[in-house]
Write a protein that holds these residues in place. Structure first.
Motif, PDB file in Angstrom:
ATOM      1  N   VAL A  49      50.059  44.598  45.039  1.00 52.90           N
ATOM      2  CA  VAL A  49      50.193  43.334  44.314  1.00 52.90           C
ATOM      3  C   VAL A  49      49.897  42.151  45.235  1.00 52.90           C
ATOM      4  N   GLU A  50      50.375  42.200  46.473  1.00 49.94           N
ATOM      5  CA  GLU A  50      50.108  41.100  47.403  1.00 49.94           C
ATOM      6  C   GLU A  50      48.616  40.981  47.717  1.00 49.94           C
ATOM      7  N   ASN A  51      47.924  42.116  47.802  1.00 42.09           N
ATOM      8  CA  ASN A  51      46.472  42.070  48.007  1.00 42.09           C
ATOM      9  C   ASN A  51      45.769  41.405  46.835  1.00 42.09           C
ATOM     10  N   VAL A  52      46.206  41.730  45.624  1.00 45.05           N
ATOM     11  CA  VAL A  52      45.597  41.136  44.430  1.00 45.05           C
ATOM     12  C   VAL A  52      45.889  39.637  44.376  1.00 45.05           C
ATOM     13  N   LYS A  53      47.055  39.228  44.830  1.00 48.01           N
ATOM     14  CA  LYS A  53      47.380  37.799  44.843  1.00 48.01           C
ATOM     15  C   LYS A  53      46.474  37.031  45.798  1.00 48.01           C
ATOM     16  N   VAL A  54      46.090  37.674  46.891  1.00 47.92           N
ATOM     17  CA  VAL A  54      45.138  37.034  47.805  1.00 47.92           C
ATOM     18  C   VAL A  54      43.778  36.883  47.126  1.00 47.92           C
ATOM     19  N   LEU A  55      43.327  37.940  46.442  1.00 47.34           N
ATOM     20  CA  LEU A  55      42.037  37.878  45.746  1.00 47.34           C
ATOM     21  C   LEU A  55      42.068  36.876  44.601  1.00 47.34           C
TER      22      LEU A  55
END
Length: 574
Positions: free
Chosen positions: A297-303
């Protein structure tokens, strides 16, 4: 290791003991350098052949559809844009399929076969059958129009899939080792990378367009067929060395799954659940009732922070695709003669590429001068804004040029063996709109790639580039949709089959207005992409683990507890 017993020489001296077959330490780097050079040469060869086939099809599709298949202008432009969009999107889809389903080697050979099959179908459709298929009774065998269209679309689809596989597996952008580069080095890499691509495009547009249009009629589609043979030779030469794998770090399906699960959990939250979260994407986390780990989820928030950038590239890309669609039709209906010499339409495409070829060295020199004087170069987001403004001006100028072009009287002009009624306005008067759009592309594309790299962690940069590619392909389909929508909404007036009987300039004016609004919106949100010194940081470990690791470091510093007990406790939690 020393091997063997000493032997006597005639003089009574001993041979020095011979070393084993272990290579000299200096031979390793030299062998790796030769291998790397071979791989680079083969990759460049494959890239050349693939681009040769792609642009060879693109620069001939509209002329073939209108002159030989009898399509209207709007339909020919739609077919060409859909092929470009499919060829842009398939590397992402085929790359995912290779990683998750069939394997990279099998997909590579399958796509090479599809590429060969697709480019073989196009010459079958484009051949002048009346010149080659005459039986003993001197009867001409024509290909049925329906069969001709089936073969044509089959060839386009197979070629698009093949192009996608070759790009995804042999030449993936994510495979380049750019992790340790600074902002200046990244921008320099992208400038020269796109410079090489467009240098190849220059040769293709000049050569193939002239062959197809003036020399051998529809035999221009034979050149993609010939160049794919070169690509297959390159694949055979280095089939185990060309397939560089990008660094893994998530997938498109995981990213899309996080968005869908977040939407689902938001709906459930309003109905049944309680509690607030910092971001609506946090509802996809397992500790909030979702299905995905905190890392995903944190990776998707960066994207997600880059999604406005990607979304605003859609309309810009729709403007850029006017070169192989609207501008192409406009040039085709202008006077192409220069002192009794019929120039290829692809010459105008070369004019649009010239800014890219000239600006890359110029930008490199200016950036180096700025850095040597301790000055900060223009921010990439400002460069993108300037490029968007150039695209809007280019489309606006195209509308004004269309009004000017229709003021000239009609003359006859022969294209691919067919006599057409075109404007007597010299085609080179359309050059400014091509130059502006080429300038926009030279400014926007490297800067967008730079921002996508700088604002994402290294392990998800491949996914970031995939979304950037999706925006480019989506822009092609958006351009095709706008053409279809305006054609039917205006009853064919905004995209006429005979340009003198319609108002193509209104199509350009409307597109310029939309692009101006798009540029203003991008400028208004550009502050969030201004600072590239702080890179996006994704979560790779849980907060509890990070706290325990910091606690462990403190204990080691003060040397107050037993290290073995601390290590065992933390490792059991990890």
């Amino acid at each position: 290791m020393l091997t063997g017993d000493p032997q006597r020489l005639p003089e009574g001296r001993k041979h020095p003991r011979r070393l084993s077959q272990t290579p000299h330490p200096d031979q390793g780097p030299a062998r790796k350098s030769r291998k790397k050079l071979q791989v680079i040469i083969c990759v460049l060869l494959v890239e050349l052949c693939e681009r040769f086939t792609f642009f060879g099809i693109v620069c001939n599709t509209i002329l073939f559809c209108t002159v030989k298949l009898g399509y209207d202008n709007y339909l020919a432009a739609t077919v060409n844009l859909c092929f470009i969009g499919a060829s842009t999107l398939t590397p992402v889809l085929v790359g995912w399929f290779a990683e998750t389903c069939l394997g990279r080697s099998k997909v590579l050979y399958l796509c090479a076969f599809l590429h060969f099959f697709g480019t073989a179908m196009l010459p079958v459709v484009a051949f002048p059958f009346e010149d080659f298929y005459i039986d003993t009774h001197h009867m001409t065998h024509h290909l049925d129009p329906r069969e001709q269209q089936i073969l044509f679309y089959t060839g386009l689809l197979a070629a698009a899939l093949g192009i996608g596989g070759i790009r995804a597996i042999l030449c993936p952008m994510g495979a380049y080792s750019l992790q340790g580069y600074n902002q200046h080095q990244l921008l320099s890499f992208f400038n020269w990378f796109y410079w090489l691509v467009n240098l190849n495009s220059t040769v293709v547009f000049l050569g193939i367009a002239y062959i197809q249009q003036s020399v051998a009629k529809n035999l221009g589609f034979l050149i993609p067929f010939t160049s794919v043979l070169l690509a297959l030779i390159a694949i055979h030469m280095m089939r185990n060395k060309l397939t560089y794998k990008p660094k893994k770090g998530g997938s498109l399906l995981t990213t899309l799954g996080v968005f869908l699960n977040s939407l689902k959990m938001c709906c459930l939250h309003y109905r049944h659940l309680s509690g607030d979260v910092a971001s609506w994407l946090d509802r996809a986390k397992e500790n909030n009732g979702g299905r995905y780990s905190e890392t995903h989820v944190e990776n998707v928030k960066v994207l997600a922070k880059l999604f406005p950038l990607y979304g605003l590239q859609l309309l810009y890309r729709a403007c850029v695709t006017q070169i192989p669609s609207g501008y192409y039709i406009q040039t085709m209906n202008s006077n192409l003669h220069l002192h009794d010499l019929l120039l290829p339409i692809g010459a105008m495409n070369v004019i649009s590429i010239l800014p890219l070829l000239l600006l890359a060295p110029l930008i490199e020199c200016l950036t180096t001068c700025y850095l040597s004087k301790n000055k900060i170069p223009l921010a990439p987001v400002k460069v993108i804004t300037l490029g968007h403004a150039c695209a809007a001006l280019s489309v606006l100028l195209a509308g004004l040029s269309e009004l000017h072009r229709k003021a000239y009287p009609l003359v006859e002009q022969t294209l691919s063996g067919k006599v057409l009624q075109v404007s007597s306005m010299p085609y080179f008067q359309l050059a400014p709109q091509y130059i502006l759009l080429g300038l926009a592309e030279a400014l926007v594309t490297p800067a967008c790639s730079l921002i996508s790299f700088q604002l994402t962690p290294s392990h998800i940069r491949g996914i970031s580039l995939h979304f950037l590619t999706l925006s480019y392909g989506g822009g092609c389909f958006l351009g095709a949709f706008i053409i279809q929508l305006l054609y039917f909404a205006s009853g064919g007036n905004f995209y006429p089959n005979t340009l003198h009987d319609g108002n193509l300039e209104r199509f350009f004016f409307l597109l310029a207005t939309l692009m101006a609004i798009n540029t203003f919106v991008f400028w208004s949100i550009s502050d969030r992409y201004m600072d590239l010194s702080v890179r996006g940081k994704a979560l790779t470990t849980s907060p509890l683990t990070e706290k325990l690791l910091r606690y462990k470091a403190c204990l080691r510093f003060y040397d107050t507890v037993d290290h073995s007990y601390t290590n065992a406790s933390i490792e059991s939690i990890l």
